[in-house]
Enzyme design. Structure first.
Site, PDB file in Angstrom:
ATOM      1  N   GLY A   1       0.803  -1.205   0.000  1.00  0.00           N
ATOM      2  CA  GLY A   1       0.000   0.000   0.000  1.00  0.00           C
ATOM      3  C   GLY A   1       0.836   1.256   0.000  1.00  0.00           C
ATOM      4  N   ASP A   2       2.148   1.102  -0.006  1.00  0.00           N
ATOM      5  CA  ASP A   2       3.062   2.251  -0.040  1.00  0.00           C
ATOM      6  C   ASP A   2       4.294   1.842  -0.846  1.00  0.00           C
ATOM      7  OD1 ASP A   2       4.379   4.728   0.628  1.00  0.00           O
ATOM      8  OD2 ASP A   2       3.198   4.808   2.467  1.00  0.00           O
ATOM      9  N   ASP A   3       5.408   2.547  -0.680  1.00  0.00           N
ATOM     10  CA  ASP A   3       6.597   2.271  -1.482  1.00  0.00           C
ATOM     11  C   ASP A   3       7.082   0.842  -1.259  1.00  0.00           C
ATOM     12  OD1 ASP A   3       6.685   5.003  -2.339  1.00  0.00           O
ATOM     13  OD2 ASP A   3       7.625   5.518  -0.420  1.00  0.00           O
TER      14      ASP A   3
ATOM     15  N   SER B   1       2.435  -1.520  -6.620  1.00  0.00           N
ATOM     16  CA  SER B   1       2.034  -0.493  -5.651  1.00  0.00           C
ATOM     17  C   SER B   1       1.336   0.638  -6.404  1.00  0.00           C
ATOM     18  CB  SER B   1       3.239   0.042  -4.878  1.00  0.00           C
ATOM     19  OG  SER B   1       2.817   0.952  -3.889  1.00  0.00           O
TER      20      SER B   1
END
Length: 479
Positions: A262-264, A295
């Site tokens: 959900g992020d980098d 992502s």
């Protein structure tokens, strides 16, 4: 009969993306081997060092039913095995089962090994998560200004630590923490799944990591680190579930891993504004290779935004991304200070991206109002080569800082197909050159006469020369 569930669950969607990403091939996550001879099983694995002594978690009374807390068992087992640190080290084997636990600390000259079908299951009881002070290079917690919860697997001031297995699983059960984050109910910053501080000679490998409360793997203030063979999976809308975040670390090797996040997927950091400047420990001499990422709202690799201690000599090659917002993104801002320099990227295969190249000088999140507005970051020596991208919305969004341009940008041998907008290159306050790039770059990055490749170092980092040993243990025996 429906062949697939309704695709509204982000976790289901993410798993399908991963299958597509890997070309419907079986995941290669480990080289561990089990050899049976009569009543004994010898299990082989690769590690930076082998151990003279070994034990199973069940030798200390653990219960693998997914309901009984084993926090005190992990603590007791590791404390017991720590006595062998000066006598060949020790190995704690987590056997098949679901082993519920809160946070526990590792020791030096130690291996935590998860057998196939072993699951370490993170407790959702906050009383099993001790609190820690804020990180000195951050000055506050990321979610809340005061302290933070200890990570599920934690260690500080250690030497020679291995967390590995035969594709065992560590499940952070993050939904409890994500819900509290969204409701703004956190008094302390969420725990990470694995955090190792002020340590050296670290290996994290051959595991599946799922649903971390926040960042998955966070080595900080550490050196000589190998991270490989990880499958990291979180719902694509889960908050701040970065995959691998080396933070003020040096001599790091990240390779052969798949991340849905959900992020980098990877974020290289070195402290936040005035706190990172004062602490002054850069992230440097890092190689990232053969990484695969999904992502949709973040980057495959982010440099920053907390980069105030500096980031330098980062080598990135042979990357694959699908349905990812950007490839290698630089994130900085006025007040960060520090530097991002000598960045070398070659060989990216990108599919369904919003941006191929993205640099930001206005990533304005600050720990508090006391940052120095005169602390300008230095972004220089950024090299990209050999990139193929398909189904792209924008080729580039490159935004430096007025009066503090990002310089020394080199982009070569790039082909971007199926672009979605007429204005492909949006550039401001950047300086550099390009060669053999399509579609045509912005005027601030002119085509240099004669084709050339942007520079990539020929020498090897010391961590690349570290060979893993073949180690073994006998199932069921304590010796």
């Amino acid at each position: 009969m429906k062949l697939f569930p309704k695709l509204t669950n982000p976790h289901v969607i993410g798993v399908i993306f991963l299958v597509v990403l890997l070309g419907l091939q079986e995941l290669k996550v480990t080289e561990c081997r089990v050899i049976s001879e009569y009543d004994e099983k010898v299990e082989y694995y690769s590690a930076i060092d082998c151990r003279k002594h070994s034990a199973f978690l069940t030798d200390f009374g653990a219960v693998g039913d997914g309901k009984t807390s084993n926090t005190k068992v992990f603590e007791y087992a590791i404390r017991n095995l720590s006595q062998y640190g000066n006598d060949g080290g020790s190995l704690l084997v987590v056997p098949p089962g679901k082993w519920l636990t809160g946070s526990f600390n590792l020791t030096s000259h130690f291996t935590l090994f998860l057998q196939n079908d072993a699951v370490i299951l993170a407790s959702q009881d906050e009383s099993e998560w001790p609190s820690l002070p804020v990180l000195p290079s951050y000055g506050r917690g990321r979610d809340a200004p005061n302290g933070r919860f200890s990570s599920l697997i934690f260690g500080t001031n250690l030497t020679d630590v291995v967390i590995t297995g035969c594709n065992g699983t560590i499940d952070g059960q993050g939904s409890y923490w994500w819900d509290k984050f969204h409701k703004d109910e956190l008094n302390l910053t969420r725990p990470y799944l694995i955090e190792i501080m002020f340590s050296n000679q670290i290996q994290i490998s051959n595991l599946t990591l799922i649903n971390s409360p926040s960042w998955f793997v966070h080595p900080i203030y550490s050196s000589d680190i190998i991270i490989q063979g990880l499958n990291i999976i979180a719902p694509i809308d889960s908050p701040n579930t970065d995959g691998i975040d080396p933070d003020s670390c040096s001599n790091v090797r990240i390779e052969d891993s798949q991340i849905i996040s959900g992020d980098d997927c990877v974020a290289i950091k070195s402290g936040w504004d005035q706190y990172g400047i004062k602490f002054g420990m850069p992230s440097q001499h890092i190689i990232i290779r053969r990484l695969k990422c999904v992502s949709p709202d973040s980057a495959m690799i982010a440099l920053g935004s907390e980069m105030s201690g500096g980031i330098q000599d980062i080598r990135v090659e042979d990357l694959t991304a699908i349905n990812t917002q950007s490839a290698v993104r630089i994130k900085s801002a006025i007040g960060r200070g520090g530097f991002v320099k000598d960045i070398f990227v070659r060989g990216m295969n990108l599919n369904t991206m919003k941006y191929v190249f993205w640099m930001t000088g206005s990533y304005g999140s600050h720990p508090d109002p006391s940052f120095d507005p005169k602390a300008l970051p230095i972004i220089s020596g950024i090299n990209y080569s050999n990139v193929v991208a398909n189904n792209v919305t924008y080729s580039a969004r490159l935004e430096g800082i007025n009066g503090d341009p990002f310089s020394g940008i080199c982009i070569s041998n790039v082909t971007i197909h199926n672009v979605g907008n007429k204005l492909q290159w949006n550039c401001s306050d950047v300086e550099g050159v390009t060669s053999n790039v399509y579609p045509k770059p912005c005027e601030l990055l002119p085509e240099k006469e004669g084709k050339f490749d942007c520079y990539f170092p020929d020498d090897k980092l010391p961590i690349e020369s570290v060979d893993l040993k073949t180690c073994s243990f006998v199932s069921g025996l304590l010796f």
